[in-house]
Design a protein around this motif. Structure first.
Motif, PDB file in Angstrom:
ATOM      1  N   THR A 120      -7.911   8.033  -1.816  1.00  0.00           N
ATOM      2  CA  THR A 120      -8.236   6.699  -1.913  1.00  0.00           C
ATOM      3  C   THR A 120      -6.898   6.219  -1.809  1.00  0.00           C
ATOM      4  O   THR A 120      -5.803   6.522  -1.840  1.00  0.00           O
ATOM      5  N   PHE A 121      -6.919   4.499  -1.882  1.00  0.00           N
ATOM      6  CA  PHE A 121      -5.992   3.846  -1.777  1.00  0.00           C
ATOM      7  C   PHE A 121      -5.158   3.411  -3.067  1.00  0.00           C
ATOM      8  O   PHE A 121      -5.913   3.626  -4.129  1.00  0.00           O
ATOM      9  N   TRP A 126     -10.100  -1.529  -6.756  1.00  0.00           N
ATOM     10  CA  TRP A 126     -11.346  -0.879  -7.010  1.00  0.00           C
ATOM     11  C   TRP A 126     -11.415   0.388  -6.290  1.00  0.00           C
ATOM     12  O   TRP A 126     -12.318   1.282  -6.093  1.00  0.00           O
ATOM     13  N   ASN A 127     -10.110   1.163  -6.291  1.00  0.00           N
ATOM     14  CA  ASN A 127      -9.906   2.584  -5.633  1.00  0.00           C
ATOM     15  C   ASN A 127      -9.038   3.001  -6.772  1.00  0.00           C
ATOM     16  O   ASN A 127      -9.845   3.520  -7.890  1.00  0.00           O
ATOM     17  N   ARG A 128      -7.833   3.522  -6.728  1.00  0.00           N
ATOM     18  CA  ARG A 128      -7.110   4.360  -7.904  1.00  0.00           C
ATOM     19  C   ARG A 128      -7.474   3.712  -9.241  1.00  0.00           C
ATOM     20  O   ARG A 128      -7.977   4.698  -9.926  1.00  0.00           O
ATOM     21  N   PRO A 129      -7.276   2.655  -9.467  1.00  0.00           N
ATOM     22  CA  PRO A 129      -7.465   2.313 -10.807  1.00  0.00           C
ATOM     23  C   PRO A 129      -8.904   2.481 -11.270  1.00  0.00           C
ATOM     24  O   PRO A 129      -9.270   3.024 -12.409  1.00  0.00           O
ATOM     25  N   LEU A 163      -1.317   0.818   6.336  1.00  0.00           N
ATOM     26  CA  LEU A 163      -2.085  -0.330   5.665  1.00  0.00           C
ATOM     27  C   LEU A 163      -1.757  -0.395   4.372  1.00  0.00           C
ATOM     28  O   LEU A 163      -1.528  -1.440   3.653  1.00  0.00           O
ATOM     29  N   SER A 164      -1.953   0.710   3.662  1.00  0.00           N
ATOM     30  CA  SER A 164      -1.738   0.725   2.144  1.00  0.00           C
ATOM     31  C   SER A 164      -1.499   2.260   1.655  1.00  0.00           C
ATOM     32  O   SER A 164      -2.360   3.159   2.335  1.00  0.00           O
ATOM     33  N   PRO A 165      -0.663   2.594   0.718  1.00  0.00           N
ATOM     34  CA  PRO A 165      -0.334   4.048   0.423  1.00  0.00           C
ATOM     35  C   PRO A 165      -1.399   4.674  -0.178  1.00  0.00           C
ATOM     36  O   PRO A 165      -2.491   3.931  -0.855  1.00  0.00           O
TER      37      PRO A 165
END
Length: 176
Positions: A120-121, A126-129, A163-165
């Motif tokens: 996941t990002f 709304w991904n890792r957290p 785009l994002s880690p």
């Protein structure tokens, strides 16, 4: 509104791409337009996952029974893997993501897997957290198996990390 989670059926394949594309629009709101404009899997891929009983949907429980959420699973490194989780933005914040994830967890447990992994990002709210709230933890590099490592390499090759880690996460399904 009430919803129900159920295994996906062959007839559902017709609407899954449109629902997944609608869910991806949220990424455009935070500047990840390449994700928002990305193409969902081909119908044949949904059909494969449905036939292999690796797909669940959230649908409205009344009227037309519209599909508003999707979870896809797989087996990676001999354990359960949450390959996709999408909820239509018009039906967000109703607990559907949690319920779909629980359906995949139940499948993984019934399949004898002790863990469920995902990628996941890292910084998308709304991904890792979100997954951390569901009991997933970020994996250190040495705890990533060879198949999961290849998945991540494929994500990097497609430019997702540009785009994002992204991170790999895992949840133990073993009851203590």
């Amino acid at each position: 509104m009430s919803y129900r989670i159920r295994p996906a059926r062959a007839a559902d394949a017709d609407v899954l791409a449109a629902m997944e594309s609608a869910a991806a629009q949220r990424f455009g709101d935070i500047g990840l337009t390449a994700i928002a404009q990305g193409r969902p899997p081909e119908r044949a891929e949904y059909e494969r996952q449905i036939a292999e009983e690796l797909a669940w949907v959230a649908e409205t429980a009344s009227g037309e029974r519209e599909i508003v959420g999707l979870a896809l699973a797989d087996v990676v490194d001999g354990q359960g893997f949450l390959a996709e989780l999408s909820v239509h933005p018009d039906h967000g914040r109703q607990g559907l993501g949690r319920r779909l994830t629980q359906a995949v967890e139940a499948w993984a447990e019934a399949s004898g897997f002790g863990t469920l992994s995902l990628t996941t990002f890292d910084s998308v709210p709304w991904n890792r957290p979100y997954y951390e709230c569901l009991g997933f933890s970020v994996l250190d590099d040495e705890n990533i198996g060879p198949e999961l490592r290849r998945l991540r390499e494929g994500e990097r090759a497609r430019g997702l990390d540009d785009l994002s880690p992204r991170v790999c996460m895992r949840k133990s399904l073993l009851k203590s």
